[in-house]
Design a protein around this motif. Structure first.
Motif, mmCIF file in Angstrom:
data_model
loop_
_atom_site.group_PDB
_atom_site.id
_atom_site.type_symbol
_atom_site.label_atom_id
_atom_site.label_comp_id
_atom_site.label_asym_id
_atom_site.label_seq_id
_atom_site.Cartn_x
_atom_site.Cartn_y
_atom_site.Cartn_z
ATOM 1 N N ARG A 145 42.075 34.664 29.280
ATOM 2 C CA ARG A 145 42.540 34.139 27.988
ATOM 3 C C ARG A 145 41.361 33.612 27.175
ATOM 4 N NH1 ARG A 145 48.578 32.095 28.679
ATOM 5 N NH2 ARG A 145 49.116 33.462 30.402
ATOM 6 N N VAL A 146 40.480 32.880 27.832
ATOM 7 C CA VAL A 146 39.297 32.348 27.149
ATOM 8 C C VAL A 146 38.395 33.497 26.692
ATOM 9 C CG1 VAL A 146 37.174 31.006 27.506
ATOM 10 C CG2 VAL A 146 39.375 30.103 28.294
ATOM 11 N N VAL A 147 38.180 34.472 27.555
ATOM 12 C CA VAL A 147 37.339 35.626 27.218
ATOM 13 C C VAL A 147 37.926 36.387 26.032
ATOM 14 C CG1 VAL A 147 36.611 37.900 28.061
ATOM 15 C CG2 VAL A 147 36.255 35.870 29.475
ATOM 16 N N GLN A 199 31.331 32.782 36.200
ATOM 17 C CA GLN A 199 32.578 33.480 36.527
ATOM 18 C C GLN A 199 32.347 34.935 36.916
ATOM 19 O OE1 GLN A 199 35.097 31.596 37.102
ATOM 20 N NE2 GLN A 199 33.773 29.938 36.360
ATOM 21 N N THR A 200 31.159 35.461 36.647
ATOM 22 C CA THR A 200 30.874 36.845 37.040
ATOM 23 C C THR A 200 30.853 37.002 38.559
ATOM 24 O OG1 THR A 200 28.484 36.512 36.925
ATOM 25 C CG2 THR A 200 29.575 37.355 34.931
ATOM 26 N N VAL A 201 30.699 35.910 39.268
ATOM 27 C CA VAL A 201 30.727 35.965 40.739
ATOM 28 C C VAL A 201 31.959 35.266 41.306
ATOM 29 C CG1 VAL A 201 28.241 36.258 41.020
ATOM 30 C CG2 VAL A 201 29.195 33.952 40.897
ATOM 31 N N SER A 221 37.875 35.416 42.779
ATOM 32 C CA SER A 221 39.285 35.593 42.415
ATOM 33 C C SER A 221 39.505 36.705 41.397
ATOM 34 C CB SER A 221 39.849 34.293 41.836
ATOM 35 O OG SER A 221 39.737 33.249 42.762
ATOM 36 N N LEU A 222 38.435 37.138 40.737
ATOM 37 C CA LEU A 222 38.581 38.192 39.731
ATOM 38 C C LEU A 222 38.713 39.554 40.398
ATOM 39 C CD1 LEU A 222 35.865 37.278 37.057
ATOM 40 C CD2 LEU A 222 38.314 36.811 36.972
ATOM 41 N N ASN A 223 39.606 40.374 39.850
ATOM 42 C CA ASN A 223 39.659 41.755 40.317
ATOM 43 C C ASN A 223 38.695 42.586 39.461
ATOM 44 O OD1 ASN A 223 40.982 42.615 37.916
ATOM 45 N ND2 ASN A 223 42.992 42.172 38.802
ATOM 46 N N LEU A 224 38.586 43.857 39.740
ATOM 47 C CA LEU A 224 37.626 44.709 39.048
ATOM 48 C C LEU A 224 37.886 44.767 37.545
ATOM 49 C CD1 LEU A 224 35.232 46.619 39.101
ATOM 50 C CD2 LEU A 224 36.822 48.473 39.676
ATOM 51 N N SER A 280 35.399 43.399 34.682
ATOM 52 C CA SER A 280 34.910 44.332 33.659
ATOM 53 C C SER A 280 35.103 43.772 32.256
ATOM 54 C CB SER A 280 35.610 45.680 33.780
ATOM 55 O OG SER A 280 35.299 46.273 35.014
ATOM 56 N N ILE A 281 36.251 43.172 32.007
ATOM 57 C CA ILE A 281 36.528 42.578 30.694
ATOM 58 C C ILE A 281 35.550 41.431 30.422
ATOM 59 C CG2 ILE A 281 38.212 41.230 29.374
ATOM 60 C CD1 ILE A 281 40.392 42.964 30.828
ATOM 61 N N LEU A 282 35.379 40.573 31.410
ATOM 62 C CA LEU A 282 34.441 39.459 31.284
ATOM 63 C C LEU A 282 33.033 39.975 31.005
ATOM 64 C CD1 LEU A 282 33.448 36.511 31.618
ATOM 65 C CD2 LEU A 282 33.434 36.918 34.091
#
Length: 106
Positions: free
Chosen positions: A15-17, A47-49, A52-55, A59-61
């Motif tokens: 949401r922030v991104v 947050q790039t590491v 909890s983020l999926n691919l 990618s969006i980030l």
């Protein structure tokens, strides 16, 4: 302010991104390169590491971070080019001065 939001949850990160992506799309939002470099990117880069983020989320980030870097790059290069044009460097003319100086007369 957005860079003060605790970013841990992937939904909040996205949401922030997405808000930053919108802000990048139009100058009227006032997201300056200074703000990007000193506040926004330092809050997003960790947050790039984030495990909890999926691919797709990663990618969006990463795309938005890359857009920010591109904005900073263009802005900084243009500013440096303008500075170089408007302030002639004495070093730029040194070879000519040296070529015609009395030091070279034998």
């Amino acid at each position: 302010l957005l860079w003060d939001v605790r970013l841990q949850d992937p939904d909040i990160i996205l949401r922030v991104v997405n808000i930053y992506r919108l802000m990048l799309s139009d100058k009227k939002y006032g997201l300056s390169v200074n703000l990007m470099a000193t506040r926004v990117m330092p809050s997003l880069l960790p947050q790039t590491v984030n495990p909890s983020l999926n691919l797709e989320q990663f990618s969006i980030l990463f795309e938005v971070l890359q857009e920010m870097l591109d904005h900073i790059d263009r802005n900084q290069r243009n500013r440096l080019k303008l500075d170089n044009i408007s302030l002639p460097s004495p070093e730029r003319h040194r070879p000519l001065r040296h070529l015609y100086s009395s030091d070279n007369m034998h």
